[in-house]
Design a protein around this motif. Sequence first.
Motif, short mmCIF file in Angstrom:
data_model
loop_
_atom_site.label_atom_id
_atom_site.label_comp_id
_atom_site.label_asym_id
_atom_site.label_seq_id
_atom_site.Cartn_x
_atom_site.Cartn_y
_atom_site.Cartn_z
N SER A 1 0.80 -1.17 0.04
CA SER A 1 -0.37 -0.07 0.13
C SER A 1 0.97 1.29 -0.26
O SER A 1 1.43 1.84 0.52
N VAL A 2 1.18 2.29 -0.97
CA VAL A 2 2.20 3.31 -1.46
C VAL A 2 0.93 4.68 -1.78
O VAL A 2 -0.40 4.25 -2.48
N ARG A 3 1.65 5.12 -1.12
CA ARG A 3 1.42 7.05 -2.37
C ARG A 3 2.38 7.72 -2.41
O ARG A 3 3.56 7.56 -1.47
N ARG B 1 -2.42 3.80 -3.42
CA ARG B 1 -1.96 2.63 -4.71
C ARG B 1 -2.00 1.23 -3.99
O ARG B 1 -1.10 0.93 -2.96
N ASN B 2 -3.03 0.34 -4.10
CA ASN B 2 -2.76 -1.47 -3.82
C ASN B 2 -2.60 -1.84 -4.37
O ASN B 2 -3.03 -2.33 -5.97
N ARG B 3 -1.44 -2.82 -4.68
CA ARG B 3 -0.68 -3.95 -5.50
C ARG B 3 -0.40 -5.40 -4.96
O ARG B 3 0.07 -5.05 -3.55
N VAL B 4 -0.02 -5.86 -5.80
CA VAL B 4 0.78 -6.89 -5.64
C VAL B 4 2.05 -6.83 -6.06
O VAL B 4 1.24 -6.85 -7.53
N THR B 5 3.39 -7.16 -5.17
CA THR B 5 4.68 -7.37 -6.37
C THR B 5 4.79 -8.33 -5.79
O THR B 5 5.27 -8.71 -4.90
N ALA B 6 6.36 -8.67 -7.27
CA ALA B 6 7.12 -9.93 -6.94
C ALA B 6 8.37 -10.19 -6.83
O ALA B 6 8.74 -10.52 -7.06
N ASN B 7 8.32 -8.74 -6.59
CA ASN B 7 9.69 -8.57 -6.04
C ASN B 7 11.37 -9.42 -6.20
O ASN B 7 11.71 -10.12 -5.66
N SER B 8 12.14 -9.71 -7.71
CA SER B 8 12.57 -9.79 -8.15
C SER B 8 12.07 -11.23 -8.22
O SER B 8 13.43 -11.65 -8.13
N SER B 9 11.10 -12.31 -8.20
CA SER B 9 11.06 -13.16 -8.25
C SER B 9 12.01 -13.50 -9.84
O SER B 9 11.54 -13.18 -10.98
N TYR B 10 12.34 -15.01 -9.56
CA TYR B 10 13.11 -15.36 -10.77
C TYR B 10 13.30 -17.00 -10.71
O TYR B 10 12.72 -17.73 -9.91
N SER C 1 4.84 5.31 -8.95
CA SER C 1 3.70 5.03 -10.58
C SER C 1 4.00 4.39 -10.96
O SER C 1 3.25 4.59 -12.66
N ASN C 2 4.32 3.20 -10.67
CA ASN C 2 3.90 1.96 -11.10
C ASN C 2 2.95 1.12 -10.90
O ASN C 2 2.59 1.02 -9.50
N ALA C 3 2.20 0.64 -11.95
CA ALA C 3 1.01 -0.70 -10.88
C ALA C 3 1.46 -1.95 -9.99
O ALA C 3 0.97 -2.50 -9.32
N ASN C 4 2.50 -2.21 -10.97
CA ASN C 4 2.92 -3.84 -9.55
C ASN C 4 4.66 -3.70 -10.79
O ASN C 4 4.85 -2.85 -9.91
N SER C 5 4.98 -5.36 -10.87
CA SER C 5 6.47 -5.32 -10.58
C SER C 5 7.00 -4.39 -11.77
O SER C 5 7.60 -5.11 -12.34
N ALA D 1 6.56 13.55 -1.27
CA ALA D 1 6.84 12.49 0.43
C ALA D 1 6.28 11.16 -0.17
O ALA D 1 5.12 10.85 -0.56
N VAL D 2 7.17 9.98 -0.31
CA VAL D 2 7.60 8.66 -1.06
C VAL D 2 6.15 8.15 0.32
O VAL D 2 7.60 7.38 1.18
N GLN D 3 5.75 7.15 0.66
CA GLN D 3 5.44 6.12 1.38
C GLN D 3 4.83 4.70 1.40
O GLN D 3 3.79 4.47 0.32
N GLY D 4 5.19 4.31 1.96
CA GLY D 4 3.66 2.37 2.09
C GLY D 4 4.50 1.79 2.95
O GLY D 4 5.30 1.57 3.65
N PHE D 5 3.61 1.00 2.76
CA PHE D 5 3.47 -0.46 4.03
C PHE D 5 3.36 -1.49 3.31
O PHE D 5 2.82 -1.77 2.22
N SER D 6 4.69 -2.65 3.52
CA SER D 6 4.58 -4.08 2.96
C SER D 6 4.70 -5.38 2.86
O SER D 6 5.48 -5.23 4.44
N PHE D 7 4.03 -6.16 3.31
CA PHE D 7 3.84 -7.49 4.33
C PHE D 7 3.81 -8.46 2.87
O PHE D 7 2.91 -8.54 1.62
#
Length: 389
Positions: free
Chosen positions: A36-38, A54-63, A361-365, A377-383
């Motif tokens: 959850s970022v803004r 902006r709420n999103r699911v991110t793959a965080n460099s999965s490979y 500024s990006n919807a996902n990964s 001010a860019v801030q977010g929480f991630s779990f």
Amino acid sequence: MQKKIIALAVAALASSAAFAQTNVTIYGVADATFDSVRATGSTGNSDRLDYNNRNRVTANSSYIGFKGVEDLGNGLKAVFQFENGLTTENGAAGVWNNRDSYVGLSSNYGTLLMGNLTGPTRALGAKFDVNTGATGIGANTALLGKLGGGAGAGAFDQRINNAIAYVSPNFAGFSGVIGYSTGLTNTFNGTALAGRESMGQDNANQGNTAWTLGLNYETGPIYAGYAYTAVNAAGNGSLASDGLAAGWNKLDDHRAAVMYKAAFGQVGVLFDRARINLTNGDDLKQNVWYLSGKFNVGRGAVLAQWGHAGDVKNNVQDQEGANHYVLGYEHNLSKRTVLKAVYSRINNKNNANYDYMYGVSNANSTATTAGVADGAAVQGFSFGVRHSF
């Protein structure tokens, strides 16, 4: 055991000769977080808008990766690796072979590699990042080497393509790497770089070339590292076809860091200086510092990271710095599976637009360089969860 059986089966299907001679391993990471970022409170100095939420699911460099070794005798080995990024959040096809991928030879005298490689500057930044995998909204790529802002990773924290590199063996704790690229095709703050292999039909020199050097020392609880990368334009750098932005002669970066590890966890400090040498003789420079700590608590660890990007020196405008604050917790469910939660905030100055690696500024990964509005001010929480296999 299951991974080994699968790897052997893949090798057998490819070639019975390869099965007999080459040890092939399949490995990778599946990582997903709910973010959850803004980015709000911009100064209005750019045409970009705020992102209220902006709420999103991110793959965080999965490979997923494939690597192998063939023993050629007399201490000489052939080595190869192919790594491919995965976008687990939306089912879209990953990009084949876009991560560290190479072929080379290894012996007691060192290793020679050719391909798409993580250079020593990127490796040093990742080693000192407290987030497992050096990814997500808390990663230090938010500030390093960007000279004013942008989303995604800076040019020095992307892989070096078209590269050949020599990696030394370890000598009493010391090791090193030196590499050369026929041309980087990375993107730097919205500027697409062009390598030397894009030589024009008139046979004039066009495109950039790059050199990189890394030195490391590790003994007991102490680790120290230094890295330097330089990207040189062809000709006098006055044209974009010379491989950098028009008017840029050279882009380089010095990075140094020290880390201390003990039973409590680890603490470290990292310094980075990025520079653009202009064709008019001026230099644009920026210093970035990161202080980091990872403190063991039972089966988990508390993460803390603070970064400071100073103003860009010798630029026509000021107020291009930022501060990055990170606090998080990782809990080890097993040796391979980690639950994680992170809070991350970037306070941009009036003319800066630093953003996360996977920017607000990006919807996902998607690691782009669009960035947020100046002064936001860019801030977010991630779990989420990260599993290595």
